[in-house]
Design an enzyme around this catalytic site. Sequence first.
Site, PDB file in Angstrom:
ATOM      1  CB  SER A 156      -0.936  -0.008   1.211  1.00 50.22           C
ATOM      2  OG  SER A 156      -1.924   0.972   1.080  1.00 50.22           O
ATOM      3  CB  CYS A 183      -8.432  -0.079   9.745  1.00 46.69           C
ATOM      4  SG  CYS A 183      -7.585   1.399   9.164  1.00 46.69           S
ATOM      5  CD  GLU A 206      -9.631   3.680  -1.010  1.00 44.30           C
ATOM      6  OE1 GLU A 206      -9.218   2.977  -0.075  1.00 44.30           O
ATOM      7  OE2 GLU A 206      -9.417   3.406  -2.215  1.00 44.30           O
ATOM      8  NE  ARG A 252      -4.645   4.759  -0.454  1.00 45.80           N
ATOM      9  CZ  ARG A 252      -4.301   3.737   0.318  1.00 45.80           C
ATOM     10  NH1 ARG A 252      -5.237   2.923   0.775  1.00 45.80           N
ATOM     11  NH2 ARG A 252      -3.041   3.542   0.656  1.00 45.80           N
ATOM     12  CG  HIS A 272      -8.353   5.462   4.106  1.00 45.63           C
ATOM     13  ND1 HIS A 272      -7.995   4.159   4.379  1.00 45.63           N
ATOM     14  CD2 HIS A 272      -8.628   5.504   2.786  1.00 45.63           C
ATOM     15  CE1 HIS A 272      -8.047   3.443   3.260  1.00 45.63           C
ATOM     16  NE2 HIS A 272      -8.436   4.240   2.293  1.00 45.63           N
TER      17      HIS A 272
END
Length: 445
Positions: A22, A369, A174, A214, A250
Amino acid sequence: MHQFEANFDGLVGPTHNYAGLSFGNVASKSNANATSHPKQAALQGLQKMKALSDMGMVQGVLAPQERPDVYALRRLGFTGNDATVMQQAYKLAPHIFLACCSASSMWTANAATVSPSGDTADGKIHFTPANLTNKYHRSLEPEVTGRILQATFADPEHFVHHLHLPENEHFGDEGAANHTRFCHDYGGKGVELFVFGRYAFDDSKPAPRKFPARHTFEACEAVARLHGLSEDTVVYAQQNPAVIDSGVFHNDVIAVGNQNVLFFHEKAFLDTTKMKKEILSKLGFDDFHFIQVDESDVSVEEAVKTYLFNTQLIRLPNGNMAIVAPKECENSESVSRYLSKLITQNTPIKEVHYFDVKQSMQNGGGPACLRLRVALTEQEKNKVNPHTLITEHSYNALCAWVNKHYRDELHVADLVDPQLLIESRTALDELTQLLNLGSVYPFQR
């Protein structure tokens, strides 16, 4: 009517590994090629789920994906039986092969965006799986994620499932990692905050330069339309491009919200003043707490390192809000000092609970997450697949399942072992029976 927010955590898959896939996720890249411990990772996740259930929270589990993904490898031209396909891919295209082995579906904050019935035009809960187009290993997930969500929330009278957005960078989505909801009561009308990194159709607008943004504004708008959200229930806010370039891939790495609280770093958003004003005007009540952490108290670098904001912010049955944080926060002098002070101040947050989720943290994902939030009424909860909810019995059964099927250690080179694929499929076939999911995996069809 009883209303609450349930957390559905992703169960860590049998191929949990550190391949450093990532770009833009500092923890993921820095731990590339380290030895992973799938059994320990899965049990750590289950322990957190059980602890929240014991606190009186409604806690569910979402099944992992089938990996290695030999079907994806076949689409890319590798042929032969499963073992041959894996060996060819590992030899000729190792980066692609490793991407097809990722256990990243454990991070269910990315699984989907969920809009509760209090916000939607038809009064039903809406789910849209995230397309995750920015990372190949994650773009493999949406179809099976959709099946798992449909098997978990199956009643069409209460739940609506949408196809993921087009698999195109202009609609990079996302999921709930860039989405949170504010409300007075979980079952009533709320305001949904959609956070994005860039405008896909306007290059003149601010955007990060080092790491990718993203999630696009256009994806946020599309999900809001699909879910039947009205203009007065939605706020759009852009991430600060500078914090994306600092490793904040994020929004849930730099901000977390729940009900009447937004806990965020001062550098999280591009226009904080505008966002705050719009949230307050659309919520329609004054008892709201914007808890801003200044750079002088906790730096962006330390926030990313410890995942201070990738924590769960939950409302306990006793009425207090609590932060569920990784041990890394407790071990950081500046972060632990800040949190100790926070719970003594005049905000709803009165407790902090620390958990060991090191196996997830090393791969770039903290407590937030690992969970997908779903606001439910009692009636809606009764329509959720009961086998997916954590109880004493289901927890013990899932721990026994992990201990039976998972390896203690996994090296990147082990992923090409055909026996691992057999072990994984055997485990997942048994799991679908435990969770009463039906045939959600390709090998079962």
